[in-house]
Design an enzyme around this catalytic site. Sequence first.
Site, mmCIF file in Angstrom:
data_model
loop_
_atom_site.group_PDB
_atom_site.id
_atom_site.type_symbol
_atom_site.label_atom_id
_atom_site.label_comp_id
_atom_site.label_asym_id
_atom_site.label_seq_id
_atom_site.Cartn_x
_atom_site.Cartn_y
_atom_site.Cartn_z
ATOM 1 N N HIS A 1 4.997 1.886 -1.143
ATOM 2 C CA HIS A 1 4.241 1.708 0.095
ATOM 3 C C HIS A 1 2.758 1.447 -0.163
ATOM 4 C CE1 HIS A 1 7.522 2.399 2.796
ATOM 5 N NE2 HIS A 1 7.823 3.548 2.216
ATOM 6 N N TYR B 1 2.172 8.804 4.812
ATOM 7 C CA TYR B 1 3.410 9.355 4.256
ATOM 8 C C TYR B 1 3.249 10.825 3.885
ATOM 9 C CZ TYR B 1 6.103 5.160 4.667
ATOM 10 O OH TYR B 1 6.809 4.119 5.201
ATOM 11 N N ASP C 1 -9.120 -1.525 7.732
ATOM 12 C CA ASP C 1 -7.971 -1.868 6.912
ATOM 13 C C ASP C 1 -6.849 -2.236 7.879
ATOM 14 O OD1 ASP C 1 -6.989 -0.897 3.802
ATOM 15 O OD2 ASP C 1 -5.442 -1.324 5.291
#
Lengths: 741, 741
Positions: free
Chosen positions: A414, A260, A434
Site C-alpha cells: 500500500h 492502515y 497528497d
Amino acid sequence: MNLFSNSLKAVVVLAATVAIMLSLRAEAVHPSLVTSKADVVEMRKELTKDGRFKQAFIAQKKQVDAQIAQPIEVPVPKDGGGGYTHERHKKNYQLMYNAGMIYQLTQDEKYADYVRDMLFEYAELYPTLDVHPKRKMKSQNPGKFFWQSLNEAVWLVYTIQAYDLIHDSLDAAEIKNIEQNLLKPVALFLSEGQPSTFNKVHNHGTWATAGVGMAGYVMNEPEWVEKALYDLDKSGKGGFLKQLDQLFSPQGYYNEGPYYQRYALMPFVTFAKAIESNDPKRKIYQHRNGVLLKAIDTTIQLSYNGLFFPINDAIKSKGIDTIELVHGVTVAYGLTNDPGFLDIAQQQDQIILTGDGLKVAQALDKNLAKPYKFKSVAFGDGDDGKQGALVVMRTQVGGDQALLFKPAAQGLGHGHFDKLTWQFYDHGNEIVSDYGAARFLNVEAKYGGRYLPENNTYAKHTIAHNTVVVDETTHFDGNVEKGNNNAPTLNFFETNQFGSVSSGEISTAYDDVRLERTMALINLPELESTLALDLFDVVATDKHQLDLPLHYQGQLIDTNFELKANASHLMALGKKNGYQHLWLKGQATPEKGLAKVSWLNENGRFYTQTSLVNGDESFMFTQIGANDPNFNLRNENGFVRRVKGTKQHQFVSVLEPHGEYNPSKEYTLEATSRVTGLELTNNGDLALVKISIAGNTYLVAINKVANKKNKLESELQRKFTYQNKTFSLNGRLAVYVLTNP
Amino acid sequence: MNLFSNSLKAVVVLAATVAIMLSLRAEAVHPSLVTSKADVVEMRKELTKDGRFKQAFIAQKKQVDAQIAQPIEVPVPKDGGGGYTHERHKKNYQLMYNAGMIYQLTQDEKYADYVRDMLFEYAELYPTLDVHPKRKMKSQNPGKFFWQSLNEAVWLVYTIQAYDLIHDSLDAAEIKNIEQNLLKPVALFLSEGQPSTFNKVHNHGTWATAGVGMAGYVMNEPEWVEKALYDLDKSGKGGFLKQLDQLFSPQGYYNEGPYYQRYALMPFVTFAKAIESNDPKRKIYQHRNGVLLKAIDTTIQLSYNGLFFPINDAIKSKGIDTIELVHGVTVAYGLTNDPGFLDIAQQQDQIILTGDGLKVAQALDKNLAKPYKFKSVAFGDGDDGKQGALVVMRTQVGGDQALLFKPAAQGLGHGHFDKLTWQFYDHGNEIVSDYGAARFLNVEAKYGGRYLPENNTYAKHTIAHNTVVVDETTHFDGNVEKGNNNAPTLNFFETNQFGSVSSGEISTAYDDVRLERTMALINLPELESTLALDLFDVVATDKHQLDLPLHYQGQLIDTNFELKANASHLMALGKKNGYQHLWLKGQATPEKGLAKVSWLNENGRFYTQTSLVNGDESFMFTQIGANDPNFNLRNENGFVRRVKGTKQHQFVSVLEPHGEYNPSKEYTLEATSRVTGLELTNNGDLALVKISIAGNTYLVAINKVANKKNKLESELQRKFTYQNKTFSLNGRLAVYVLTNP
C-alpha cells in the site's frame, strides 16, 4: 544477533511455561475477554443513572431490538466481498456481539437466546461447508463463510466474544453443540488449518491469532493461547508477540501509515485486553516498553484536525473517529487515566459498551477531559525504528500548522513511491497536499469500490507527490520490492523554540542520483506567523531532468512572473508514470531571483511559495484529470518546477501562509506575499538562509553535521560568522533576527 | 393611474404638513437616531450585569481603546477605492460612531473628546476641498472625501450618528464649528448639491436621503427631513418613501437579489429607525403594509444553511451573518419581539450596541430563541410584485432541501441572463449550482478586487446557468436594458402537502422562442425522500439549437450510457457567450429512454439526474476554465443537454438525492439511482408524470390551467382519468401512490 536470538528464545520458553501454569489455574469465568464479569457489574450499576453510558446503551439496545425482531439469516456462503452472503455474515457477527452485550447488561434471556439460536444455525451449517466457492484463485487462505480467511478470523474475534457473553446462559448440551460443531473447528481451521496465515507476521495473522487465542481462553484451551502468542510451534518466530515486535516501530509507528495503522490496531487492542484480563502476569501492555499504547497514541498523533495524514493508500476522510481508534482510545484511557485521551474520546463522540467504555463515559460525564497534546515527533520506521522516519512538525504560532515530512520506508504494497515528500496543513485544511488513494470505497460504479486503476497509474507514482522525479520515472522504477528493501535515512530531527527541522536522504530511489531534503517549520513570533523552509539537493553522476511538483489546494491567485496559459486547448504533461494524468495548463521560466506562486485556500487564507531560482527552472502548472475516461480522479491543481540536463541542482523555497480573504465581512488582508528576500549560503555543514519578510530580516541556521557518535554534541555547539557578525548555534536549528523595523 | 397618482399626492402633502408640525415641536434631545436617550439609560444599566450585551460592550470598547490610542489621521483626499485615504476615511466614520457609543455607555469624556477632535479636523479640512481628484470621468456624483458620493453619503450616515452621540458634551462654539463648517455643508452638498443622486430611486439615493434626513433631525432642520422623505421638491416623486415604494416588491423582495438586498437594507433600516424615534406618527414601519419588515424577513428567507442564494452578481460566502442583516434582524426583533428572529441573531452571534441590540441580547440571555421558520414562497418581483417572481421551495422530507426557481426580472446591471434558471440544495450544500459573481472581493491581484472580466465573459451569460440557451446566444442577446424591460411571467406557484410547484414563462428572451418551465419539489414520505421535477418546454417559429446546462457540485460517479471522454486533449465548447470558457470533457447521445447522470457531492450524498430522452439529446460534459489565462475561474463541472435543428422540444427530468458515501465509517448506501421509470403524459392543461422509484410508482399531476379571473377556482378542482382510473385533483399539484411494494 545469535546471542540476542538465544536469549529471546529463553524468554519465550520461560514465558510460555509461566503462561501454561497461569492458564491451568484459570477458572471458567464468563465473560472475561475485553469485558470482565466485574466490569459488567459496574456497567449494570451505571444504567440506573443518566449519562453518556446509559445513552449509548439505549441507542445500542434500540438497534439490537430492531435487528433481532427480524428472522435469523445464516445463508449458505456464496458471494464474494460486497455480495449478500458476505455482508450478511459480517452483520451477523456484529449483531451476535452486540446482542450478547445487551444480554449481559439487561440480563434479559431473549438476547442470549437469539445469539444461541444463531450460533446453532452456524453450528449446523459449518460442518457441511468446504472452502468458499468464491475464494480467490491461487489464494493460500480461503475462508468458509467468507472468500478470504481474513474475514473468517474477524468473524471469530467477534463471535467468540459473543459466545463468552452468553456462555453462562447455556446448558451443557448447548455448549457442547456450539463448541464442538462450530467454534473449535473454526479455531482449528484458522490455526492448524492455515499455518502460513496464522504464523505470518502481518496484520492478517493478527486477526487469526487474536481469534484463536481468545477462543483458547473462553474454551479453556491453554495450548491455543500459547500458539497464538508464540507461533504454532511455540518458537516465538511467529504469533501475536512477534507481530507486536515487528509490525510496529519502537515508537509505535506502523509501516503502512496511519490509514492502515488504525485498521491494524483493532485485533491488537482486542486480544491484548483479553490477555490482560486472563493472564495479567504476562504484562502484555508493558511488552516492548509499552509499544501497544504507543501505537494507539501514535495513531492519534498522525492526525490533523481530526483526519489522518493521508500518506500511501489512504482514504482522506478517515480520522480519529474511526471505530478502531474508538476502541484504541477507550482501552488507552482505561490503562492510563490520561485525560488527554478523553479529549479525543469527546471528539469521537461514541461510547462503547465495555468496562473501559464505562470509565470513559463516567470521566466525560465529570468533564475530566483535558486538551490532548499534539507534538512534533520523528516516528522511526521499521521494526528497529531505523528504516527512515515519518516526521511531524507542528506549531501554534499564527494558527495551527503541521508539516509532514516523509523520509520513511516504502510501506509494503500500500506504499506510495514518494520518498522525501511533504505535506502542509494550516487553519484546519490541507494546503500542500497528497492525493491519497484513488478509490471510492464501496461505490460499486467506481470499479466495484476497489482501488481504481488510477491508483496504480497515478496516485502511487512519484509525480503525484511533492518530491523530486528524475527523468519522468518513478522512484525505484515503481518496484515495490525494491522500495521495501531500500529505506531513506533520517539524517536528523530536532524541535526547539525556533521551530522544527529535519533532514533525510536516499540514494537508491534512482541508480545514480542522491536525493537529500532538509525541511524546517520556523516560528516567527514577531509576525505571529510561520514559514516552511525547503532545501532539496539533488546530485547525480549523469545529467538528468529533475521535476519537483507541488500539489496545492486552492485557487491560483497570482504569480510574480509571466505565465503563459494554454488557454484554448490542453494536452497531457507526459505519457506515463502518472504524467499522462496531468493537464498542462500553463508554463513559465521565471528570471533569476524570487519566483512566487500564490493561491487561496478555502479556509480563507493565502499561501505563497517563494522559490529562489537561477533562471533555469521552468514552472509548469497542472491539473489532474487527463486520460481519465471515467472521471475517476479529483481535478486538483499543482505546479512542477523542472530543470533539464543537470547533474546537480538545489531547489530552494519557502512556503508562507499570509493574510485572510473574508468576503462575508468584506475585508481582505495581506493578499500578497510578504517575503522580499531569500538567500542561501552553504557554509560547510551549515545551511544559512536569510529571509526578509514584512520588513524583518531573519537568519535561519541549520546545522547539517553528520550524526557521528561521540563527536556530535560538540559539533552541535558552534560559532559561525555571517556577514561579519558572529553567531552561536546550539543544536540543529536557530533563527536570528537580523533587523526589524 | 392618474387617480392613484393624485390621491398619492394628496397623502404626501398631508403627511408633509403633519411632519413639519411634528418636527417644529421636536426638542433637541440627543441621542435620538437609532439609539435614543431612553435606550442609553437601559443600556448603561445592563452593563452592571454579566451577559451578551456586556460582553459585546467590552469587546467594542477594547477595540475603540486601541484605535483612539493612535493619533488622529484625517488625510487630504487623494486615493480611489481601496487606497489609503479612502480606507482611512472609511475607518474614521466607523471609529467616530463606535467611540461616540462608548462615550454614551461609559460617560467617559475622553471618547467624546476624541470624536470632537476628529470632527474638528474634518471641519478644518472640508472647506478647503474641491471634488475628489480621483472622481470617475463623466461621473455625475463625485464626493469630496471619497471618489464617489455614495461613500460620502455613508460617511454622513455614520458621522451624523457619532455627532448625535457626543452632542451633549459639546459647548456652543464647538457645535457651531462642527455644524457650520462640516455637517451642514456636507448635507447640502449631498442634497441640493447633487439632486440627480439625491432624488434617484436607487440604493445610492437611499444612503443620501438617510444621511441628510438624519442630519435634519439632529441639527433641527425639518425641511431637510421633508426633502429626504419626499424629494428635493417635496413632490414625493423621489425621496426615501418613493425608494421604499419602488425598490422592493410588495413581498419585500429587492430586484437585484439577496446579495444586494442585504446591502441595500442598511440605510433603510437606519433611517427608518431614526424616523420612528423622532416622528413616530409617520408610522414608517407600517408604510406599505410593513414592507420594510418584510424586506428584512425576505432577506433571511432567501438564504440556505446561512448563505444567501447566489443569484446575479453575488459573492457566494455572503450570508445571514453579514453586518447589514445583523442590524436588520436587531431592528426587526425590537419591533416584533418575534422569537424566530432570535434564532437568526443567535447564528449571527453578534450583538450591536443599540437599544434594539440590548433587547436581543437580553432575550438571548433568557434563551427565548425559537426556530426561525423557512417557508416555500414565491417572492413577487418588481415594485408591483408582478414582474415575475423568485420562487423558493423547501422541504424537510428526507433532509433539508431547497429548490430556487427564477422566473424573475433581470435585476438591473448586476442581473444575470438566466431566465427560468434553478438551483438545488440538500443536506447543507449546493447540488445544482449557480456560479455567482466572478470576483475575488478586494483581492488586488485579481483585477483589483473588482468584478473580473470573466464576470462579463462567463458568469452573466446564460450558459453559466441552468436554463435553456438558444443557438449559443445569451438571453436578450446580453442586453441589460432589454432584460430590464422584459420580465418573465409567473404562471403559478403553490405549496401543499405533496410539495411545491411553480411555472414561469418568457417569450422575449429570444425573438421567436417561447420558454416555459414547470418545476416541482415533491415529497415522497414513504421513501423519506424528495424529487425535483423539471419540465422545460421550448417552442419556436424557426429551427434552433437548444442547450440546457446543468452545473453540478461534485464528482461524476456514473452515467447509464456510454460516455466518450476527450481523454488526451481538451478544446473549448464554443467561441463566445461564455461557451469559450467551458472545456468539453466528453460527450454522448443516449438512446431513447432514461438517461442518468450521477454525482457525489462533498456532503457525502449521491445525486442522479434522470432525463427522459428520445435519442435526440446529446449530453456534453464540461468543466469551467477554458480561455482563462489568469486562472480566474473556479473549475466546476456540468453537462449540457443539446438538441439541434428543432422547433419544439420538451426537456423532462427528475433530480433524485440518494444514498450516502461514508468512507470514514466504511459504508456506502444506495449509490445507484432508484428511479426505474419516468413517463410524461400531457393531458390538456394537465401534466401527468409517472415515476417509478424504489419499487413504488407515483403519479404526479400538475394543473397548468391559466390563471384566469373568476374561473380559476373551479378549474383547480377537477377529475381526470389516467390508465383507466379516475383521480381528483384539488389545486395545482398532487401526488398519487399508484403501487407500492
